[in-house]
Design a protein around this motif. Structure first.
Motif, short mmCIF file in Angstrom:
data_model
loop_
_atom_site.label_atom_id
_atom_site.label_comp_id
_atom_site.label_asym_id
_atom_site.label_seq_id
_atom_site.Cartn_x
_atom_site.Cartn_y
_atom_site.Cartn_z
N ARG A 44 0.79 -1.20 -0.21
CA ARG A 44 -0.20 0.09 -0.11
C ARG A 44 0.84 1.27 0.08
N PRO A 81 0.05 8.03 -2.67
CA PRO A 81 0.30 8.97 -3.73
C PRO A 81 1.42 9.88 -3.40
N ASP A 92 3.64 3.79 -16.80
CA ASP A 92 2.20 3.34 -16.14
C ASP A 92 2.43 3.05 -14.73
N ASP A 140 0.65 5.21 -12.23
CA ASP A 140 -0.62 4.62 -11.55
C ASP A 140 -0.36 5.04 -9.95
N GLU A 151 -1.01 8.26 -8.99
CA GLU A 151 -2.70 8.81 -8.99
C GLU A 151 -3.65 7.86 -8.28
N GLY A 152 -2.85 6.84 -7.44
CA GLY A 152 -3.57 6.36 -6.58
C GLY A 152 -4.36 5.09 -7.41
N ARG A 153 -4.18 4.79 -8.50
CA ARG A 153 -4.64 3.52 -9.14
C ARG A 153 -4.18 2.20 -8.81
N PRO A 154 -4.98 1.20 -8.82
CA PRO A 154 -4.58 -0.20 -8.29
C PRO A 154 -3.44 -0.56 -9.30
N LYS A 155 -2.56 -1.45 -8.67
CA LYS A 155 -1.52 -2.20 -9.45
C LYS A 155 -1.82 -2.89 -10.65
N ARG A 156 -1.47 -2.73 -11.82
CA ARG A 156 -1.80 -3.59 -13.02
C ARG A 156 -1.02 -4.87 -13.19
#
Length: 235
Positions: free
Chosen positions: A74, A77, A196, A200, A203-208
């Motif tokens: 976790r 950002p 990316d 990510d 910007e607090g996006r989930p891990k891809r």
């Protein structure tokens, strides 16, 4: 006629004594069956108890591992933004190091960060045998010609290491580590900040999920025998 009756009587008496002796030694069939049943019941209770303990231990361990993993992965950002301030700050943070390693794997150049990690671990060595074994392993994996994860070094740097590897010191890889560090800082790091993976995070996006065509053999000191390593703290 009397003789025949006498013999039969003696035979019956012998048979009766044998049965009595057998019962005294072995016990009755019912008693034996009862004892065996009790033993089997006790063994079954013990097995069930052990099974419950194992299941509880596995559940606790599993939950603990997942909780620890979730906590580690976790990244806020705000924390990720700090990694953009300098390459040094990125590598000083465990999550930053992990994210950068993931990025290098997408570019198939993870040998650079793994070599740097190996050198950091190597410099913590204290015992002469430990220094010798680790130096040999690093040389064979990253330095020598056609090494499985050969890093990009100039001829002079490689030659100096090759000559010193028979009697290695804690500084025998300093020049090579510095060269690889500069390469990552000036080249890979700038691309990482535009990737990316990094965007990510800030910007607090989930891990891809990352699709790779080949698998990295991360450096660990399990490749040495009787050598203790702190390299696990880096990954």
């Amino acid at each position: 006629m009397e003789t025949t009756l006498l013999l039969c009587s003696q035979l019956n008496m012998c048979e009766s004594k044998e049965k009595t002796f057998f019962k005294l030694i072995h016990g009755s069939g019912k008693e034996e069956t009862s004892k065996e049943a009790k033993i089997r019941a006790k063994e079954k209770r013990n097995r069930l108890s052990l099974l419950v303990q194992k299941l509880e231990f596995h559940e606790d361990t599993h939950s603990s591992r997942w909780g620890h993993l979730a906590k580690e992965t976790r990244v806020s950002p705000e924390e990720a933004v700090k990694w953009g301030e300098s390459f040094e700050k990125l590598l000083s943070r465990r999550d930053g190091l992990e994210a950068f390693t993931r990025f290098l794997k997408t570019e198939f150049s993870e040998e650079n960060i793994e070599f740097w990690i190996a050198c950091e671990d190597f410099k913590k060595s204290k015992e002469p045998q430990q220094i010798h074994l680790k130096a040999k392993a690093i040389y064979e994996k990253f330095i020598q010609t056609d090494a499985p994860q050969e890093v990009n070094l100039d001829f002079h740097t490689k030659e100096v290491i090759t000559k010193s590897i028979t009697q290695p010191t804690l500084h025998c890889f300093d020049a090579a580590q510095s060269r690889v560090y500069q390469l990552m800082e000036q080249d890979s790091y700038t691309r990482f900040l535009k990737s990316d993976i990094y965007l990510d995070l800030i910007e607090g996006r989930p891990k891809r999920p990352t699709n790779l065509r080949r698998r990295s053999r991360s450096f660990t000191c399990n490749e040495f025998q009787d050598v203790k390593s702190d390299v696990a703290i880096w990954l």
